[in-house]
Structures are given as C-alpha cells and as structure tokens.
Design a protein around this motif. Sequence first.
Motif, PDB file in Angstrom:
ATOM      1  N   LEU A 273       0.827  -1.206   0.000  1.00 51.35           N
ATOM      2  CA  LEU A 273       0.000   0.000   0.000  1.00 51.35           C
ATOM      3  C   LEU A 273       0.863   1.259   0.000  1.00 51.35           C
ATOM      4  CD1 LEU A 273      -2.850  -0.999   2.483  1.00 51.35           C
ATOM      5  CD2 LEU A 273      -2.733  -1.299   0.001  1.00 51.35           C
ATOM      6  N   VAL A 274       1.973   1.232   0.724  1.00 54.51           N
ATOM      7  CA  VAL A 274       2.888   2.376   0.741  1.00 54.51           C
ATOM      8  C   VAL A 274       3.437   2.623  -0.657  1.00 54.51           C
ATOM      9  CG1 VAL A 274       5.163   3.153   1.538  1.00 54.51           C
ATOM     10  CG2 VAL A 274       3.509   2.229   3.165  1.00 54.51           C
TER      11      VAL A 274
ATOM     12  N   THR B 226      -6.801  -5.227  -0.082  1.00 55.59           N
ATOM     13  CA  THR B 226      -7.449  -4.658   1.104  1.00 55.59           C
ATOM     14  C   THR B 226      -8.844  -5.215   1.363  1.00 55.59           C
ATOM     15  OG1 THR B 226      -8.290  -2.789  -0.222  1.00 55.59           O
ATOM     16  CG2 THR B 226      -6.169  -2.497   0.910  1.00 55.59           C
TER      17      THR B 226
ATOM     18  N   ILE C 212       1.996   1.794  -3.565  1.00 56.77           N
ATOM     19  CA  ILE C 212       0.927   2.333  -4.406  1.00 56.77           C
ATOM     20  C   ILE C 212       0.694   3.811  -4.111  1.00 56.77           C
ATOM     21  CG2 ILE C 212      -1.555   2.207  -4.881  1.00 56.77           C
ATOM     22  CD1 ILE C 212      -1.376  -0.811  -4.416  1.00 56.77           C
ATOM     23  N   ILE C 213       0.625   4.155  -2.835  1.00 57.92           N
ATOM     24  CA  ILE C 213       0.401   5.549  -2.441  1.00 57.92           C
ATOM     25  C   ILE C 213       1.580   6.426  -2.861  1.00 57.92           C
ATOM     26  CG2 ILE C 213       0.112   7.089  -0.461  1.00 57.92           C
ATOM     27  CD1 ILE C 213      -1.388   4.761   0.927  1.00 57.92           C
ATOM     28  N   SER C 214       2.784   5.891  -2.768  1.00 58.36           N
ATOM     29  CA  SER C 214       3.969   6.654  -3.172  1.00 58.36           C
ATOM     30  C   SER C 214       3.934   6.977  -4.667  1.00 58.36           C
ATOM     31  CB  SER C 214       5.242   5.877  -2.842  1.00 58.36           C
ATOM     32  OG  SER C 214       5.359   5.653  -1.452  1.00 58.36           O
TER      33      SER C 214
ATOM     34  N   ALA D  63       1.216   7.316  -6.477  1.00 56.15           N
ATOM     35  CA  ALA D  63       0.189   8.340  -6.652  1.00 56.15           C
ATOM     36  C   ALA D  63       0.694   9.717  -6.210  1.00 56.15           C
ATOM     37  CB  ALA D  63      -1.068   7.948  -5.873  1.00 56.15           C
ATOM     38  N   LEU D  64       1.402   9.764  -5.073  1.00 56.70           N
ATOM     39  CA  LEU D  64       1.917  11.043  -4.578  1.00 56.70           C
ATOM     40  C   LEU D  64       2.961  11.625  -5.525  1.00 56.70           C
ATOM     41  CD1 LEU D  64       2.277  10.332  -0.747  1.00 56.70           C
ATOM     42  CD2 LEU D  64       0.614  11.837  -1.865  1.00 56.70           C
TER      43      LEU D  64
ATOM     44  N   PHE E 236      -5.151  -2.657  -5.359  1.00 56.70           N
ATOM     45  CA  PHE E 236      -5.526  -2.088  -4.066  1.00 56.70           C
ATOM     46  C   PHE E 236      -6.749  -2.802  -3.499  1.00 56.70           C
ATOM     47  CE2 PHE E 236      -7.762   0.913  -1.348  1.00 56.70           C
ATOM     48  CZ  PHE E 236      -6.744   1.395  -0.539  1.00 56.70           C
TER      49      PHE E 236
ATOM     50  N   THR F 272      -4.232   9.638 -15.344  1.00 57.46           N
ATOM     51  CA  THR F 272      -4.992   9.083 -14.225  1.00 57.46           C
ATOM     52  C   THR F 272      -5.615   7.750 -14.585  1.00 57.46           C
ATOM     53  OG1 THR F 272      -5.492  11.329 -13.456  1.00 57.46           O
ATOM     54  CG2 THR F 272      -6.852   9.542 -12.589  1.00 57.46           C
TER      55      THR F 272
END
Length: 469
Positions: free
Chosen positions: A269-270, A388, A272-274, A276-277, A384, A373
């Motif tokens: 998850l980190v 989850t 994936i979020i990284s 996106a950020l 994701f 996007t």
Amino acid sequence: MTPQAQLIMLAWLPIVIFLFLQFSPRKAVIISFLVAWLFLPQRAGFIIPGLPDYTRISATCYSIFFLSFFFDSQRFTRFKLTWLDLPMLILCICPFFSSISNGLGPYDGLSQTLSQTVTYGLPYFIGRLYFSDLVGLRQLAISIFISGLIYLPLCLYEIRMSPQLHRMVYGYFAHSFAQTIRYGGFRPTVFMLHGLEVGMWMMAVTLIGIWLWQAKVIKKVRGIPMQWILVSLLITFVLIKSTGAYGYLVFGIIILFIAKWFRSNVPLLVLIISIALYLGLASTGNFSTKNAEPLLTTIYNTVGEDRAGSLEYRLDNEEILVEKALERPIFGWGGWGRSRVYDYNWEGVLVDISTTDSLWIIIYGDRGILGLTSLYASFLLPVFIFATRRYPPKFWFHPQVAPAAVLSVVIVLYMVDNTLNALLNPIFIVVSGGMTGLVVQVPKKSKSAKKLSSRSNKMLPKTSRNTSS
C-alpha cells in the motif's frame, strides 16, 4: 525490415490458428501472447493504406482477439462491463478528445483511439475474458515462470557472446548495440527491444518463481527441484546487469514475505500511495531535481555515477516536459510529438531538445491528466482492492491465492518502472485485466476468502502437492 522478419510477421496468424486448434482457448491465448512478445521481431510490420499499421503489437492482439471470438464466442456473451473497467475505457477513448481539443480533427482522433485500444484495450479485455479467476491467474503465473526458464539459456548466451540472437535470426539489431554494454560485459536483449525490458521480465519471472515455490504451488519442474531452478534464475538475473530490476526484486520479496510473516499489506500500500503522490507532485510541477538530491546522492554512492547521472538527466527533462504539458493539462497535446519541447539551435533551426524516457510523462504530455490518471488507475486500483478488501495478506500464502498475490505485486512494480522507463509489455496488461475481473466477481464480503479461511487446513495438503510443469 528483412525478408525473414516479414515472413514471420505474415506467418503469425496461421501460427495462432494452429495453437487454437491444438489447445483450449485459454491455453492458446497464453501461449500466443508469450511467444509473440518474447520471440516476434522488433520494429517489424507493414503499412496498410487506409488501415492501421500491421505491427508487432497489432499482430499479437488482433490475431488473439479475433480467433478467441471465433473459437470461444460464448465467453464474449458472458462479459459484463463494470465500474472498475471505466479507467481502461477512458484510457482507450481519451485520444479522441485530445485530437479534437487540439484541432487535429475527428479522423486523427479515431485513428489514435484505435491505436491506443489495440495497445491497451485488447490485452486488458482478453485478460478480463480468460483470467478473471484464481485458476486462470494461476495458469498465467505458471506460464510466465516457464517462459522465463526458456529465456534463461538465451540470456546466458548473450551475456557471454553479446546480444546477437535477434540479428542472427532476423538479420538486424533491434536496438543500439552500444546500450547493451554494461559494467564491462553485455546486457542481453534476446528478442526484446532493450535490455531493461529483459531485466524487468526476468525480475517478474524470478519473483513469481520464488513465491510459487514458497507457497508449494510448484515443487519440481521436470523432476528438477525448484531450489536449483531458482538458484539458476537468480544467477542469470544478476548477470543481466539491470540495476533497477534488482531493486524491484528486493522490494517485491519484502512485500511478499512481510505479508507471510506479519499478515500485513502495508509495504504494498505504501508503494501504491507513493506512486500516486509522486505523479501528483510531478504532474503539477511541484517535484524537481532538487527534491531528488538525497536519492541521487544515495544512488551515486551505492550504484555509481552513471546511474545517478542517468536519473538526473531524466528528471531534468521531465521538468521541462511537465512545464509544456501544463499548457494543456486536461487532454494533453495529442500525438505527432506536439508535447515535446522545441528550441532553436545555433544554426537557427527549430529542434527537439527534450527526451521522453518515462511512460508517465509521455501519456501526460499526449493525453493530459485524463490519460495519466486512467492509465495508473487501471493497473493500481484492482491491486488495491485485491489486497485490502478481497484477499487480505493472510491468504497470500495459500496455494490457490498465491499466484494472484504475486502477480498483483508484479503489476505494481511494473507501474513503478513506468515512472522511469517506457517499456510496453502487453502481458502485464493482460494480468491487469485478469486482476480486475477477479476483484469485481467477488462479493463485497469476500465469500471466496471466507471459504479459503474456513477450509484452509483441509485444502492445503491437497493443493500443495508436487506440480510438474
């Protein structure tokens, strides 16, 4: 393009027909995709007036799509579009809006839309049709692993003799020979476009092999214990000399074994979020080379000046390309190199001064934030949801779920690579389609996961027996 390259391109459709006549549709699809992408000639095809060009990617996707429909039409009638398919649908049609908004006309828009649909939409759709369950993804994962074993001796040959196989078979080099020299030796390309693509593929093969072995999905291949096969794969993978792929493999192993030991999906998850950020910051012009100085220093001290310099060069180019893209942020500049940066040289000639190494900046410049996007959402959103809501980490080590789990990690690592490189691989797009189909078919309160949980002890001995592939 040489006569032998032309011949194999013309013969590809009859070859795929033969495969569909010999095997079940699902198996024929797997073999066709793998053989096409691992062995068909690079930079080969035909220009057909009034029709889309017949290229390596179109030959692969068209033949498999139409023969699947001919031999297995009932599967098409069972397909249902879901909300999770929308990102891929938007990705396929956004070129039309890019062309219209830039005054390129509806013909250009339709042509660009067809090209993008063939490149992304068809592999994704085929993945949705054939690999939208645990059984299909298991078969796909095992097939990818076996393809790596076939590529292993070819990689070793080129590591020793230099990348010559494409020239020997098809009569020409697929890419610049100078880029195959790395760390005093050779980086193999085999029948792929670049050594980086081979490195990414063999990384995926090695990671899949490690996890299938750990989950006892495969214990032996043709009587050879998996331990020895994995040692051979790891040695070959190191000799490929793809430093980025080394990092991906290490991080993939960390993700999977933390899921095994601690029942946690936090590293995935980190990551994936990284992604996106980073895309959020970079696409708005809020990320520069100065922000990456600590990373560049680390790379300089650990890997070397060449790798640090290469990354810094890419980031410098992305800065000026983002500045150009922000002039048309929604739909982008369309095709034909309009998103690139031009300036006058010392002779007063307008020349291209930009380099596009990363897929994300190419899509962002051509298709805008809409395309960027939708591209990343179509790959990362199914993973994701898988990690989850559908199959939490406690199930990733189960022999039935393990192949899907490792493929989900591979997909995320592939999208990390696309923030640095632009190496299209339709097989990973097929995997993304299969992952999407898997997560949309499971109810909100995962019945499949509950079934696995309640029967885990009973089913494990049965499903973990030796598998010969």
